[in-house]
Structures are given as structure tokens and as C-alpha cells.
Design an enzyme around this catalytic site. Structure first.
Site, PDB file in Angstrom:
ATOM      1  N   GLU A  49      -2.503   9.234   7.655  1.00 58.03           N
ATOM      2  CA  GLU A  49      -1.043   9.094   7.587  1.00 58.03           C
ATOM      3  C   GLU A  49      -0.358   9.932   8.672  1.00 58.03           C
ATOM      4  O   GLU A  49       0.738   9.613   9.128  1.00 58.03           O
ATOM      5  CB  GLU A  49      -0.521   9.492   6.201  1.00 58.03           C
ATOM      6  CG  GLU A  49      -0.789   8.455   5.122  1.00 58.03           C
ATOM      7  CD  GLU A  49       0.011   7.158   5.282  1.00 58.03           C
ATOM      8  OE1 GLU A  49       1.229   7.212   5.517  1.00 58.03           O
ATOM      9  OE2 GLU A  49      -0.607   6.068   5.197  1.00 58.03           O
ATOM     10  N   ASP A  84       0.867  -1.193   0.000  1.00 57.50           N
ATOM     11  CA  ASP A  84       0.000   0.000   0.000  1.00 57.50           C
ATOM     12  C   ASP A  84       0.900   1.238   0.000  1.00 57.50           C
ATOM     13  O   ASP A  84       2.084   1.157   0.337  1.00 57.50           O
ATOM     14  CB  ASP A  84      -0.916   0.021   1.230  1.00 57.50           C
ATOM     15  CG  ASP A  84      -1.829   1.260   1.235  1.00 57.50           C
ATOM     16  OD1 ASP A  84      -2.460   1.532   0.200  1.00 57.50           O
ATOM     17  OD2 ASP A  84      -1.880   1.958   2.254  1.00 57.50           O
ATOM     18  N   SER A  85       0.297   2.375  -0.337  1.00 61.13           N
ATOM     19  CA  SER A  85       1.055   3.628  -0.281  1.00 61.13           C
ATOM     20  C   SER A  85       1.481   3.942   1.158  1.00 61.13           C
ATOM     21  O   SER A  85       2.425   4.692   1.362  1.00 61.13           O
ATOM     22  CB  SER A  85       0.200   4.769  -0.828  1.00 61.13           C
ATOM     23  OG  SER A  85      -0.951   4.923  -0.019  1.00 61.13           O
ATOM     24  N   CYS A 107      -4.370  -1.397  -2.236  1.00 70.08           N
ATOM     25  CA  CYS A 107      -4.515   0.045  -2.442  1.00 70.08           C
ATOM     26  C   CYS A 107      -5.387   0.241  -3.668  1.00 70.08           C
ATOM     27  O   CYS A 107      -5.068  -0.288  -4.751  1.00 70.08           O
ATOM     28  CB  CYS A 107      -3.124   0.652  -2.672  1.00 70.08           C
ATOM     29  SG  CYS A 107      -3.133   2.399  -3.100  1.00 70.08           S
ATOM     30  N   CYS A 113     -11.153   2.910  -0.336  1.00 74.47           N
ATOM     31  CA  CYS A 113      -9.766   3.279  -0.078  1.00 74.47           C
ATOM     32  C   CYS A 113      -9.394   2.522   1.180  1.00 74.47           C
ATOM     33  O   CYS A 113     -10.135   2.551   2.171  1.00 74.47           O
ATOM     34  CB  CYS A 113      -9.619   4.776   0.149  1.00 74.47           C
ATOM     35  SG  CYS A 113      -7.970   5.241   0.746  1.00 74.47           S
TER      36      CYS A 113
HETATM   37  N1  DGL Z   1      -4.902   3.240   0.575  1.00 76.56           N
HETATM   38  C1  DGL Z   1      -4.882   3.778  -0.758  1.00 76.56           C
HETATM   39  C2  DGL Z   1      -6.177   3.482  -1.498  1.00 76.56           C
HETATM   40  O1  DGL Z   1      -6.785   2.509  -1.231  1.00 76.56           O
HETATM   41  C3  DGL Z   1      -4.584   5.143  -0.805  1.00 76.56           C
HETATM   42  C4  DGL Z   1      -4.121   6.098  -0.789  1.00 76.56           C
HETATM   43  C5  DGL Z   1      -3.291   7.241  -1.020  1.00 76.56           C
HETATM   44  O2  DGL Z   1      -2.099   7.067  -0.840  1.00 76.56           O
HETATM   45  O3  DGL Z   1      -3.842   8.273  -1.393  1.00 76.56           O
HETATM   46  O4  DGL Z   1      -6.588   4.171  -2.382  1.00 76.56           O
END
Ligand code: DGL
Length: 276
Positions: free
Chosen positions: A161, A13-14, A76, A195
């Protein structure tokens, strides 16, 4: 104990959001080995261009492949919307024909229409996910009778975050985007958190909504879909080590990652910082 994390399931994930997916997967498949990678240093991805999300995601996937993961889950939505197709159609056949990468959008689209009685679903996601229209397109394939209303929530990932999602400031932004979504249609009875970060805001989201609206997170949906995938693909399943181990990596600050992840997973997390 010697950690042999070769042949783990990679979860990407990010940032912290993928932990909501990891938690559900590890509950359903506790014996498997996992490597989690959060690209916290470059998060959020939600406002980045297609090219940037693709480049960042591919770098992270290749890092997980280099650790010996035969299978990587893009936990993500933004990466699933913007990078998955290219990775599956261009990079895997050319460079990694024996590796697999799965996303979170399709398994969610396959079931979400069954949850709504009014056949009216609200989808909350990052700007990238919403603009891609991936959920409109995918839900329509499986449930053409369902109307889909979308709302981007660009402030939610930064709140999470930065560890501000339980604070009072978050209430303002929870209300703002939910109001904007519900204004679109009075018949919405199901809201999809599209998300993987958003389940961390669930207590505030549920507190704000009336009880006849169901809020759906993706963790269990993606975990069930993975169980099913591994049953259908024994050749992949056999490659994955099953020693009940997980390790965590971040491109950001390891201590901050440990602090947040330990609270969320309710166990001590000791991550390692990596440079891509
Ligand atoms: N958790 C990521 C998603 O599901 C997202 C986010 C991000 O870094 O903006 O979209």
C-alpha cells in the site's frame, strides 16, 4: 465518449490488491463493464476485528450496488473470510434480493489441492484471514487428504500500500515469513498467496524460494470461476453491460491510486476519490 457504467461488475478490495484479480478477470472477460473500488483510506483490513471488516465491506458493497452493479466480487480474502457470509445470509435476502456478492476463498479452495503433488500446501494471508481458519476449513471440505500450513504476513500489505514492495526493505520481510512457513513442514510443495495484494511481491517471493515450490496466485482461479458462474447464471450475465469499459474509485488519494494502478495494469488509470 459517454461512459455508461450502469450494470457493471463491481470489484472491491481494501486497496490495490484487488487489481490482481481485476487484471485476470478483465483478460478473460474483456467485453464486460467494471467498477473497481479500493478502500485505500481504511486499508489494511488485515488486523481489524470481524465487526469492523464486515461494516467497511458492507459500506463498499452498498456503494457499488448504488452505482448499479448487480454483481460484486469481494476481491479480498480478509473481507471474504470475515464479511461474505453475513452479507450473503443477512443483508442480501433482506435488502438486495436481486443482487449477488461472490468471494475469493471458495473458488481457490476448490482447486488448490490439485496443484500439490505432496498434498502439503502452505497458505499465506493477513492475520484476519489466517485466524479465521477459512482456508483450513474450506480446503478440508474439497481435499481432506491435503495438509494445510498457515502463516500470517502482517507486514506485506503495508509494504504494498505504501509502494515499498519493490524496494530492498521488502526482502527482509519476504524472507522472514517464508522461512516461518517452510519451517512448519519440509513437504510443502505449493504456496498459496491467499491475499490479493501478495502477487505484487511475486518476483521477490519466487526469487527466494527453490524452484520445486509452486507459488499460486488467485487471479486466474477467480476469473475462471466467474466465467463459470456467469455461464450457470444467465439471468445475472444478461444484466451486465458489455461495452468494454472500466472505472476506478478509491476512498484514498486519487493521484497515488493512479500512480500505483497505472504501473501495475500497464495502462493509464484515472481514478476518482469518493467519500463513503
Ligand atoms: N487484499 C486483501 C486480502 O486479500 C487484504 C488486505 C488488507 O487490507 O489487509 O486479504
Amino acid at each position: 465518449m459517454h461512459m455508461n457504467l450502469q450494470n457493471s461488475i463491481g470489484i472491491f478490495d481494501s486497496g490495490f490488491g484487488g487489481l490482481t484479480i481485476f487484471k485476470s478477470i478483465a483478460e478473460k472477460l474483456p467485453s464486460y463493464n467494471y467498477i473497481y473500488l479500493g478502500d485505500n483510506a481504511r486499508s489494511p483490513y488485515g488486523d481489524h476485528s470481524f465487526e469492523t471488516v464486515y461494516q467497511y465491506t458492507l459500506e463498499c458493497v452498498e456503494w457499488l450496488f448504488a452505482q448499479g452493479c448487480p454483481l460484486v466480487i469481494l476481491a479480498c480474502n480478509t473481507a471474504s473470510a470475515k464479511a461474505l457470509r453475513n452479507i450473503q445470509q443477512l443483508d442480501l435476502p433482506k435488502k438486495y434480493p436481486n443482487h449477488r456478492v461472490l468471494g475469493v476463498i471458495r473458488p481457490t479452495a476448490e482447486v488448490i489441492g490439485n496443484v500439490s503433488g505432496t498434498k502439503s500446501v502452505g497458505v499465506l494471508g493477513t492475520r484476519g484471514t489466517i485466524k479465521s481458519e477459512s482456508y483450513l476449513i474450506e480446503i478440508n471440505k474439497f481435499f481432506p487428504e491435503v495438509s494445510v500450513h498457515q502463516q500470517a504476513c502482517p507486514m506485506w500489505v503495508p509494504l504494498i500500500e505504501n509502494g515499498e514492495h519493490t524496494g530492498n526493505g521488502a526482502d527482509y520481510f519476504v524472507k522472514q515469513y517464508l522461512d516461518q512457513l517452510l519451517k512448519q513442514s519440509p513437504s510443502i510443495d505449493t504456496i498459496l498467496l491467499a491475499c490479493t495484494h501478495y502477487p505484487l511481491l511475486l518476483p521477490k517471493i519466487e526469487a527466494y524460494l527453490s524452484s520445486n515450490i509452486k507459488v499460486v496466485s488467485q487471479g486466474d482461479i477467480v476469473a475462471n470461476s466467474l466465467v463459470n458462474y456467469l455461464q450457470r447464471h444467465p439471468e445475472i450475465d444478461q444484466k451486465i453491460s458489455k461495452q468494454n469499459q472500466a472505472s476506478f474509485y478509491t476512498t484514498g488519494d486519487a493521484e497515488a491510486f493512479n500512480r500505483h494502478a497505472s504501473v501495475f495494469l500497464e495502462k493509464e488509470v484515472l481514478s476518482v476519490k469518493i467519500k463513503l
